[in-house]
Motif scaffolding. Structure first.
Motif, PDB file in Angstrom:
ATOM      1  N   GLY A  16      -5.571   1.962   2.392  1.00 57.80           N
ATOM      2  CA  GLY A  16      -5.073   2.712   1.246  1.00 57.80           C
ATOM      3  C   GLY A  16      -3.370   2.923   1.425  1.00 57.80           C
ATOM      4  N   THR A  32      10.264  -7.990  -5.193  1.00 56.81           N
ATOM      5  CA  THR A  32      10.791  -7.802  -6.715  1.00 56.81           C
ATOM      6  C   THR A  32      10.538  -6.435  -7.142  1.00 56.81           C
ATOM      7  N   GLY A  33      11.225  -5.927  -8.075  1.00 55.00           N
ATOM      8  CA  GLY A  33      11.073  -4.415  -8.261  1.00 55.00           C
ATOM      9  C   GLY A  33      11.667  -4.260  -9.895  1.00 55.00           C
ATOM     10  N   SER A  88      10.691   4.807  -5.007  1.00 56.78           N
ATOM     11  CA  SER A  88      12.173   4.677  -5.844  1.00 56.78           C
ATOM     12  C   SER A  88      13.034   5.226  -4.958  1.00 56.78           C
ATOM     13  N   GLY A 127       0.356   1.441   1.559  1.00 55.13           N
ATOM     14  CA  GLY A 127       0.854   0.523   1.092  1.00 55.13           C
ATOM     15  C   GLY A 127       0.288   0.359  -0.329  1.00 55.13           C
ATOM     16  N   GLY A 128       1.266  -0.299  -1.176  1.00 55.62           N
ATOM     17  CA  GLY A 128       1.016  -0.710  -2.473  1.00 55.62           C
ATOM     18  C   GLY A 128       1.557   0.469  -3.287  1.00 55.62           C
ATOM     19  N   GLU A 129       1.735   1.659  -2.867  1.00 53.38           N
ATOM     20  CA  GLU A 129       2.200   2.639  -3.877  1.00 53.38           C
ATOM     21  C   GLU A 129       3.697   2.449  -4.185  1.00 53.38           C
ATOM     22  N   MET A 130       4.074   3.184  -5.182  1.00 52.53           N
ATOM     23  CA  MET A 130       5.324   2.920  -5.596  1.00 52.53           C
ATOM     24  C   MET A 130       6.404   3.643  -5.091  1.00 52.53           C
ATOM     25  N   ARG A 155       2.110  -3.970   1.606  1.00 49.84           N
ATOM     26  CA  ARG A 155       0.880  -3.965   2.264  1.00 49.84           C
ATOM     27  C   ARG A 155       1.311  -4.987   3.624  1.00 49.84           C
ATOM     28  N   MET A 202      12.736   0.960  -8.086  1.00 50.86           N
ATOM     29  CA  MET A 202      11.534   1.037  -7.941  1.00 50.86           C
ATOM     30  C   MET A 202      10.720  -0.193  -7.503  1.00 50.86           C
ATOM     31  N   THR A 203       9.765  -0.068  -6.377  1.00 48.72           N
ATOM     32  CA  THR A 203       9.313  -1.449  -6.032  1.00 48.72           C
ATOM     33  C   THR A 203       8.031  -0.860  -5.594  1.00 48.72           C
ATOM     34  N   GLN A 204       6.927  -1.695  -5.219  1.00 47.50           N
ATOM     35  CA  GLN A 204       5.724  -1.369  -4.315  1.00 47.50           C
ATOM     36  C   GLN A 204       5.943  -1.641  -2.923  1.00 47.50           C
TER      37      GLN A 204
END
Lengths: 254, 430, 419
Positions: B191, B110-111, B198, B193-196, B182, B177-179
């Motif tokens: 730490g 999802t994004g 685009s 993985g999980g960043e945004m 992980r 944009m998505t996450q």
């Protein structure tokens, strides 16, 4: 959330620069430097700022004052000061995670990252701006498009055109900088068809925290009549010392 | 025995002494069977199509995904690369390849999709365009522009509702944009993985499926672009969706795949398991068909009863003569039954020819609803306005047998009545 | 046509009562079956619409003109100042076709329990009124439905409940963007958990009393987003919507929409279904018609001799044909009445009790976002009944006419020789 929008404005505003006067030149490189400096006008390794924010739309006005601590661009703590009914509400961003503190119910809630992308958060400003640092010089090619008088003010205008693979939605951004104090006057965002989508206006230039900065920023999207957000800086300290533990979830309730 | 044969021949000749009446009756009954076959074909075809469409807007007849994905739907659950390779190899083997119509490896997430004026949360589907064409309905529902063409170019295909909301058209810029995924618990702790993240995309095409949620929320983009955005290694995907030539092979293929992948943290689901709602719609359709069949059969049965009774009634004089000549009740019964069997056979043959013929037309050209509705059809039908008929051999044999048995049983009563022909009342002329 | 003639026709029918009965049976049963099928099909269509509009979507909805399609929370009926909700509701229910009306308020936000949070849609309802408009109250599987007396008690879908791991009695925080832009938040208790079978609702809907949501949103109690309306007979939805729009007029300015406009997916499906059932009905009609045609043809052909005799006795061909037609007409009328009599109890049963599809569906089903239950109810479709009757009558009469015409053109002696 309104203050998400404004964090956005903050970040966008953080793209204003210039402590030093730009040399008048056709050289791309110099234009690039100018924009770069403007982009870092409100940026430092750490900062503490006190500001007021007024949000207007067709539902009325909403006035807030808040204090913002930020470090390294990664960690941000925002705490609302007034109005009393919302005082102590806080937003904490550490890395990729976001929490809210709600004084009315005395609860801290973690915001799922998916939520930070949802449109219900308000579609006036793209949330994109919030979490992504805007790398103006990285994502755009910059040229000095005008040097002269607009009315009775001498200005330089810079046109920023997105590089072909840059992840930006705009067709171009135009930045106007006053020649006299090297302060930004406005920043206009256009879509690919050349239509103006939103405009950020700067004014009230003062020296704060040792720098000359515009202390009033006004963001207005063009397709929503009467909608705008104004930020006024009351005080800002650059390279401030921030006590350890400020950016911690258990520090939120106060 | 010879008596039996004699009766049989008499029965046959009885039929043809009144050729017009016999033919008329045979035609009538035959038409009944034909109509039964046609309605069955259309109904079966209708809901096969519903399943086919539903399956093609979803995860296909058979889907392979990481274990637990069906329940949680989190984008971090991916198929490991070796699994993907193993599946691809298996699908290349001749027996499997023959039943496979298409295979598509997809990355789902999802994004947030932004345009210059607006933003909306979306369901991301990263696909290999060529493969997706053979599986999904979306490429066939493009109303503006074109579907994705290459796996490299940063294009995106969005629904018409989404296009309206974002104020974009074909060629417009949008940013997705998505996450970042992980990929493992270890990476999570570290730490990463999980960043945004685009990426820039250009709208290459706009589709309309007619399903509100789909048109407002789903976007298709090239798999490699999605993988890059989500920080996923090249061979990892969320699911492999398979569409088969015949839906009936789903269970078998699923079982084979399960066996081959046993021990791996994967789940192999047939569409009934991955889309239980669709399975239930089918149940409902089945019930509908069942009731309709009963009704048609009843009507056909009544028609048969009617016809045979008429025949018996109208021939009282003739029966009177036969009785006077010495025909015994049992023989009467046999004669009537024999006639009705013969008549039924002729009818069934006629009916089969007619029914299968028309059915063939509907199976190939289909029944076009627009012909029925004219202009009153809404422009954005979810369902294909052309209905294709599907008649399976088992349906045909069961229909024919049921009608045959029904005809035989029904003829018993009139036979019984005929056997009771009384002299001399039946010899009255008028 | 003299009375004598008609008497003759009538007596002819009953002279050979067996034949007459058989023919009547063909027509009567054919007609009864057709009505049965029409009833079932109309029922299915009606049921789909009913079910589609019983959970969240209503049969008719009233909004501020600026509300659709984006549904911003600011666009309440009557604008920022709201409206006299009670007066609006009475104005709506004054229409005799309206069974009930209920006010609704919507919001978007986040629900949080412990360290789990989820984005949700918030719905504020008037529990007592809502009961009469939708069937949400009957979908509660755990706990209790809402009541105005417990303003902080909410209900949520089962999938949502399991995602954030709460049970009945858990405390949750609900966060939303209030009307004035501030962050509306408050604590609530989970009073009930529902299961609708619709993923969207079960996964992301939280329901609370309308005044509680208005408080959370910092809205005065006169501001609502929507009025949901249920009619006695859904068939007239679009017409009633138009009337309401005209009557409610300008204060406050509203937009009134019936379900086809609100749920085009569903409207599409209903159209499709109509198409399929039309084709099927046509097939049934053909089956019935063939049976009748066959019967009538045979019945008259068999009387060729008799007709020949009549002509030998001096009846003119035209009179013979007229006689047959009169007989057929009488027969058809009697048959249709008989068919109606046979069918009526069946149709009544279908509408009142429905056909139990039982284990064949294994529970509830969702089609195009609509939940369809196990019982398949019929619904009277009088226009179709009338059309079917007409169609059958014409067929029967024509079928009688043809052989009569032929018989009338034989020479009497030839006709009499037919055995």
């Amino acid at each position: 959330m309104y203050w998400k929008k404004n964090f956005v404005v903050l970040c966008v505003a953080i793209t204003i620069l210039a402590a030093s006067p730009p040399a008048r030149t056709d050289d791309d490189q110099s234009a690039r430097q100018t924009v770069e400096r403007i982009a870092h006008l409100l940026v430092a390794k750490s900062s503490i700022a006190t500001l007021t924010m007024q949000i207007s739309n067709d539902n009325g006005k909403h006035d807030l004052s808040m204090k913002v601590w930020s470090a390294g661009g990664e960690d941000v703590l925002l705490r609302i000061l007034t109005p009393p009914i919302e005082a102590n509400t806080a937003v904490l961003k550490i890395g990729n995670d976001v929490w809210y503190y709600l004084p009315k119910t005395n609860r801290t809630v973690k915001v799922p990252s998916a939520m930070t992308m949802n449109t219900w958060m308000g579609s006036d400003f793209t949330v994109d701006d919030l979490v992504k640092e805007s790398f103006l010089t990285r994502d755009y090619t910059i040229s000095n498009s005008f040097h002269g008088d607009r009315g009775d003010v001498a200005v330089d205008e810079y046109t920023l055109t997105p590089k072909s693979d840059a992840a930006v939605v705009y067709g171009k951004i135009v930045l106007q900088v006053r020649q006299d104090n090297q302060m930004p006057a406005w920043q206009r965002y256009y879509d690919e068809d050349g239509k103006l989508v939103r405009e950020l206006t700067f004014s009230d230039y003062k020296i704060m925290g040792g720098r000359l900065i515009p202390t009033r920023l006004l963001m207005r999207p063009t397709d929503k009549a009467g909608a705008q957000t104004t930020i006024v800086y009351d005080d800002i300290t650059f390279d401030a010392t921030i006590t350890d533990g400020t950016f911690a979830v258990n520090n939120l309730p106060r | 025995m010879s008596g039996f044969l004699l009766i049989a021949r008499i029965s046959w000749r009885n039929l043809w002494r009144n050729p017009r009446g016999t033919l008329l009756t045979a035609l009538a009954l035959g038409l009944g069977l034909a109509l039964l076959l046609i309605s069955l074909g259309l109904l079966d075809g209708g809901h096969e199509q519903t399943v086919a469409d539903g399956v093609r807007l979803g995860p296909g007849d058979v889907v392979i995904q990481a274990k637990g994905y069906q329940d949680s739907g989190t984008q971090d659950l991916l198929l490991a690369a070796p699994v993907v390779t193993s599946v691809e190899e298996f699908l290349q083997t001749p027996p499997t390849k023959a039943i496979l119509r298409g295979m598509s490896a997809r990355l789902l997430a999802t994004g947030l999709l932004s345009s210059a004026t607006n933003a909306s949360s979306v369901a991301i589907v990263g696909v290999i365009p060529q493969a997706e064409r053979s599986v999904s309905l979306v490429p066939e529902r493009i109303i503006e522009g074109t579907y994705l063409s290459s796996n490299k170019a940063a294009g995106v295909v969005i629904g018409v509702e989404l296009a309206r909301k974002l104020g974009v058209k074909v060629g417009s810029k949008v940013v997705l944009m998505t996450q970042v995924v992980r990929a493992s618990a270890a990476a999570d702790k570290a730490g990463t993985g999980g960043e945004m993240k685009s990426t820039l995309l250009r709208v290459t095409g706009i589709f309309r499926t007619g399903l509100q949620a789909f048109d407002a929320g789903v976007i298709d983009l090239p798999l490699s672009v999605a993988q890059a955005l989500l920080g996923v290694e090249d061979h990892q995907v969320t699911q492999i969706a398979l569409v088969l030539e015949r839906e009936g092979d789903s269970q078998m293929l699923a079982d084979q795949l399960r066996e081959r992948l046993s021990g791996q943290p994967v789940e192999v689901l047939t569409w009934r398991e991955s889309m239980p709602m669709l399975a239930q719609i089918l149940h409902l359709d089945h019930s509908f068909s069942y009731v309709m069949n009963v009704v048609v059969l009843t009507m056909v049965g009544l028609g048969i009863l009617n016809t045979i009774l008429m025949r018996v009634l109208e021939r009282r004089y003739e029966f009177g003569v036969c009785a006077a000549l010495g025909l015994r009740p049992l023989q009467f019964a046999a004669m009537i039954i024999g006639e009705s069997l013969a008549l039924t056979s002729i009818s069934l043959t006629l009916g089969l020819v007619l029914g299968l013929g028309i059915n063939h037309y509907f199976a190939t050209t289909g029944l076009d609803f627009r012909w029925i509705f004219g202009h009153s059809l809404p422009p954005a039908l979810v369902f294909d306005p052309i209905l294709y008929s599907r008649l399976s051999p088992s349906r045909i044999t069961s229909s024919v047998s049921v009608v045959f048995i029904m005809a035989t049983l029904i003829s018993l009563y009139p036979a019984f009545k005929a056997a009771q022909t009384e002299l001399p009342s039946s010899l009255k002329v008028l | 046509m003299s009375i004598r003639f008609l008497q003759l026709a009538w007596r002819n029918l009953w002279r050979n009562y067996r034949r007459t009965f058989i023919t009547m049976a063909a027509i009567a049963f054919g007609y009864a079956m057709l009505m049965f099928v029409a009833c079932l099909m109309a029922g299915l269509r009606w049921q789909m619409i009913e079910n589609g509009t019983r959970l969240l979507l209503s049969q008719i909805e009233v909004h501020d003109p600026g509300y659709y399609p984006n549904r911003p929370i600011q666009k309440t009926i009557g604008g920022q100042n709201g409206t006299d909700v009670a007066a609006l509701l009475s104005a709506i229910t004054a229409d005799p076709r309206v069974e009930a009306a209920a006010p609704r308020v919507y919001g978007y936000g986040m629900v949080s329990a412990g360290d789990r949070s989820y984005g949700v849609e918030l719905l504020g309802i008037d529990p007592a009124r809502e009961r009469r408009v939708t069937a949400l109250h009957s979908q509660i599987v755990k706990g209790t439905y809402l009541s105005e007396g417990m303003p902080k008690s909410v209900a949520m879908g089962d999938k949502l409940a399991s995602t954030i791991r709460i049970r009945v009695g858990s405390e949750i925080v609900v966060l939303t963007q209030a009307a004035d832009g501030s962050m509306g938040n408050d604590l609530y208790t989970v009073g009930g958990i529902f299961h609708t079978g619709l993923d969207d609702m079960d996964r992301s809907l939280v329901v609370m009393p309308v005044s509680s949501l208005q408080d959370l949103l910092n809205m005065p109690h006169g501001r609502i987003h929507e009025v949901g309306i249920k009619l006695y007979d859904i068939a007239g939805a679009t017409a009633v919507a138009a009337d309401l729009a005209a009557r409610l007029g300008k204060t406050p300015a509203v937009r009134v929409m019936a379900w086809p406009e609100l749920a085009p997916d569903l409207a599409d499906y209903v159209q499709f279904n109509r198409g399929v059932t039309f084709v099927l009905f046509f097939i049934f009609f053909l089956v019935a018609v063939i049976g009748i045609m066959n019967t009538m043809l045979m019945a008259v052909f068999e009387r060729t001799r008799e007709l020949g005799m009549l002509m030998a006795l001096g009846m003119r061909p035209a009179q013979v044909i007229g006689l047959i037609v009169a007989e057929a007409a009488g027969l058809v009328c009697a048959s249709l009445i008989l068919g109606g009599a046979i069918g009526a109890p069946l149709l009544w049963y279908l509408q009142a009790h429905g056909l139990d599809l039982g284990g064949k569906t294994g529970g509830v089903v969702t089609i195009a976002g609509v939940v369809v239950g196990r019982l398949w109810y019929g619904r009277q479709d009088f226009p179709v009944y009338a059309q079917a009757a007409l169609g059958l009558s014409i067929t029967a009469l024509l079928s009688a006419l043809y052989p009569a015409w032929r018989a009338a053109h034989f020479r009497p002696t030839e006709a009499m020789r037919k055995v």
